[in-house]
Design a protein around this motif. Structure first.
Motif, short mmCIF file in Angstrom:
data_model
loop_
_atom_site.label_atom_id
_atom_site.label_comp_id
_atom_site.label_asym_id
_atom_site.label_seq_id
_atom_site.Cartn_x
_atom_site.Cartn_y
_atom_site.Cartn_z
N LEU A 18 0.83 -1.21 0.00
CA LEU A 18 0.00 0.00 0.00
C LEU A 18 0.86 1.26 0.00
O LEU A 18 0.61 2.21 -0.74
CB LEU A 18 -0.93 0.00 1.21
CG LEU A 18 -2.20 -0.85 1.10
CD1 LEU A 18 -2.90 -0.94 2.44
CD2 LEU A 18 -3.14 -0.25 0.05
N LEU A 19 1.89 1.26 0.84
CA LEU A 19 2.75 2.44 0.92
C LEU A 19 3.51 2.67 -0.37
O LEU A 19 3.72 3.81 -0.80
CB LEU A 19 3.72 2.30 2.09
CG LEU A 19 3.10 2.32 3.49
CD1 LEU A 19 4.18 2.09 4.55
CD2 LEU A 19 2.37 3.62 3.75
N TYR A 20 3.93 1.59 -1.02
CA TYR A 20 4.70 1.71 -2.26
C TYR A 20 3.84 2.26 -3.40
O TYR A 20 4.26 3.13 -4.16
CB TYR A 20 5.28 0.35 -2.64
CG TYR A 20 6.10 0.38 -3.91
CD1 TYR A 20 7.41 0.84 -3.88
CD2 TYR A 20 5.56 -0.02 -5.13
CE1 TYR A 20 8.18 0.89 -5.05
CE2 TYR A 20 6.32 0.02 -6.30
CZ TYR A 20 7.62 0.48 -6.25
OH TYR A 20 8.37 0.53 -7.40
N VAL A 28 -1.36 7.82 5.95
CA VAL A 28 -2.28 8.59 6.81
C VAL A 28 -3.54 7.78 7.12
O VAL A 28 -4.00 7.73 8.26
CB VAL A 28 -2.65 9.93 6.15
CG1 VAL A 28 -3.76 10.63 6.93
CG2 VAL A 28 -1.42 10.81 6.04
N TRP A 29 -4.08 7.12 6.11
CA TRP A 29 -5.29 6.32 6.34
C TRP A 29 -5.00 5.09 7.18
O TRP A 29 -5.86 4.61 7.91
CB TRP A 29 -5.94 5.95 5.01
CG TRP A 29 -6.70 7.11 4.43
CD1 TRP A 29 -6.27 7.99 3.48
CD2 TRP A 29 -8.01 7.55 4.81
NE1 TRP A 29 -7.23 8.94 3.24
CE2 TRP A 29 -8.31 8.70 4.04
CE3 TRP A 29 -8.95 7.09 5.72
CZ2 TRP A 29 -9.51 9.39 4.16
CZ3 TRP A 29 -10.16 7.78 5.85
CH2 TRP A 29 -10.43 8.91 5.07
N MET A 30 -3.79 4.57 7.08
CA MET A 30 -3.39 3.47 7.98
C MET A 30 -3.41 3.94 9.43
O MET A 30 -3.90 3.25 10.32
CB MET A 30 -1.99 2.98 7.63
CG MET A 30 -1.93 2.03 6.47
SD MET A 30 -0.22 1.45 6.23
CE MET A 30 -0.39 0.70 4.61
N LEU A 33 -6.94 4.29 10.59
CA LEU A 33 -7.51 2.98 10.90
C LEU A 33 -6.97 2.45 12.22
O LEU A 33 -7.72 1.92 13.06
CB LEU A 33 -7.18 2.00 9.77
CG LEU A 33 -7.68 0.56 9.95
CD1 LEU A 33 -9.21 0.52 9.94
CD2 LEU A 33 -7.12 -0.34 8.86
N MET A 34 -5.67 2.61 12.42
CA MET A 34 -5.06 2.19 13.67
C MET A 34 -5.70 2.89 14.86
O MET A 34 -6.00 2.26 15.90
CB MET A 34 -3.55 2.48 13.64
CG MET A 34 -2.75 1.58 12.71
SD MET A 34 -1.14 2.29 12.23
CE MET A 34 -0.40 2.63 13.82
N ALA A 35 -5.92 4.19 14.73
CA ALA A 35 -6.47 4.97 15.83
C ALA A 35 -7.92 4.58 16.14
O ALA A 35 -8.29 4.39 17.30
CB ALA A 35 -6.39 6.47 15.51
N VAL A 36 -8.73 4.46 15.09
CA VAL A 36 -10.16 4.17 15.28
C VAL A 36 -10.37 2.77 15.87
O VAL A 36 -11.12 2.59 16.83
CB VAL A 36 -10.93 4.33 13.95
CG1 VAL A 36 -12.36 3.82 14.10
CG2 VAL A 36 -10.92 5.79 13.51
N ILE A 66 -6.97 12.40 13.25
CA ILE A 66 -5.91 11.96 12.34
C ILE A 66 -6.09 12.59 10.96
O ILE A 66 -5.14 13.10 10.36
CB ILE A 66 -5.92 10.43 12.20
CG1 ILE A 66 -5.76 9.76 13.57
CG2 ILE A 66 -4.83 9.98 11.23
CD1 ILE A 66 -4.48 10.09 14.29
N ILE A 67 -7.30 12.59 10.44
CA ILE A 67 -7.56 12.99 9.06
C ILE A 67 -7.56 14.50 8.84
O ILE A 67 -6.94 15.02 7.90
CB ILE A 67 -8.91 12.40 8.58
CG1 ILE A 67 -8.87 10.87 8.60
CG2 ILE A 67 -9.25 12.91 7.19
CD1 ILE A 67 -7.82 10.26 7.70
N VAL A 68 -8.27 15.24 9.71
CA VAL A 68 -8.47 16.67 9.49
C VAL A 68 -7.17 17.47 9.42
O VAL A 68 -6.98 18.28 8.49
CB VAL A 68 -9.43 17.25 10.55
CG1 VAL A 68 -9.46 18.78 10.48
CG2 VAL A 68 -10.84 16.69 10.36
#
Length: 274
Positions: A18-20, A28-30, A33-36, A66-68
């Motif tokens: 995914l990162l590659y 950022v979305w990882m 997801l980790m946080a939620v 995380i997102i904002v």
């Protein structure tokens, strides 16, 4: 052990792919997801203890924290600002709780979860967004570096402990951890960190030398062990073995992010020493 190895390799393959192919957005979305998911599992543990955190609200606020800041910098909302929004929402909502006897526990557990999980993990987003030179992927590489240094400490500690572990570190909190294992894990982190700096020198700042990388890996590895012990304390109090069943042999998301929660902000500060 076989299940854990398979889950670990599968997760790393998915993360690297995914990162590659997607880059910073995937990172950022990882983190989101980790946080939620981590705050969901964290709240599940505190519910087992007898607290009653606001589950849905804390998950929504965690995602926003995380997102904002990354996607809407023009709004000038930091993760701390959004944490304050969560505190305000908790304070208002607590007035409507039906059971007055649990209001204090609900208030404290909800706010602590927001501080301990998304606020801490949010430092990953700051790392990802701050380092864009000498290559655009520098921030993503630093994100991967923190995860590798932290998680491979666990692997090094496990293998060293199995080979020569004799002296228990915390018999009550985590009976399987030994001092020999921790030392082996910390050394593993330092060596892997130096190797990472050497392999990716072309894409990372000049100040991130193998020696610097090895030295800053030492406190990160120690903090990773402490983060793991903190989760063990919570799980023992809740009388739950794993925070979830996301990865066979490993457990839930919080079982994977427990050590990263402390290393994310520490890495952000240590990288400023370059």
């Amino acid at each position: 052990m076989l299940k854990r190895t398979f889950s670990t390799l599968t997760l790393w393959a998915a993360i690297i792919s995914l990162l590659y192919f997607v880059g910073a957005h995937a990172a950022v979305w990882m983190v989101a997801l980790m946080a939620v998911v981590s705050i969901y599992e964290f709240n599940k543990l505190t519910r087992a203890i007898g607290h009653h955190p606001f589950q849905i609200m804390s998950m929504v606020v965690a995602g926003l924290m995380i997102i904002v800041p990354y996607y809407f910098p023009q709004w000038n909302f930091t993760a701390t600002d959004l944490l304050v929004v969560g505190v305000l929402g908790t304070a208002i909502r607590i007035l409507g709780e039906r059971d007055p006897a649990t209001r204090t526990e609900t208030l404290s557990s909800t706010i602590f979860a927001l501080v301990y999980v998304p606020l801490m993990l949010g430092y990953f987003v700051r790392i990802i967004g701050q380092y864009t030179a000498p290559s655009a992927s520098a921030g993503v590489l630093f994100f991967v570096w923190v995860v590798i240094v932290t998680k491979l400490c666990d692997t090094g500690a496990l293998l060293t402990g199995m080979a020569c572990g004799k002296h228990k570190m915390t018999p009550v909190i985590s009976p399987k951890k030994t001092w020999e294992g921790v030392v082996g894990g910390v050394i593993t982190s330092a060596l892997i960190s130096a190797l990472f700096a050497w392999l990716f020198a072309r894409w990372l700042p000049a100040g991130f030398t193998p020696l610097f990388a090895a030295l800053v890996a030492l406190p990160l590895a120690v903090l990773g062990v402490i983060g793991d012990l903190v989760e063990s304390i919570i799980k023992r109090r809740a009388d739950i073995k794993d925070s979830g069943k996301l990865a066979p042999g490993i457990g839930g998301m919080f079982d994977m992010t427990d050590s990263l929660i402390l290393t994310a902000p520490a890495a952000f500060w240590l990288l400023r020493l370059m």
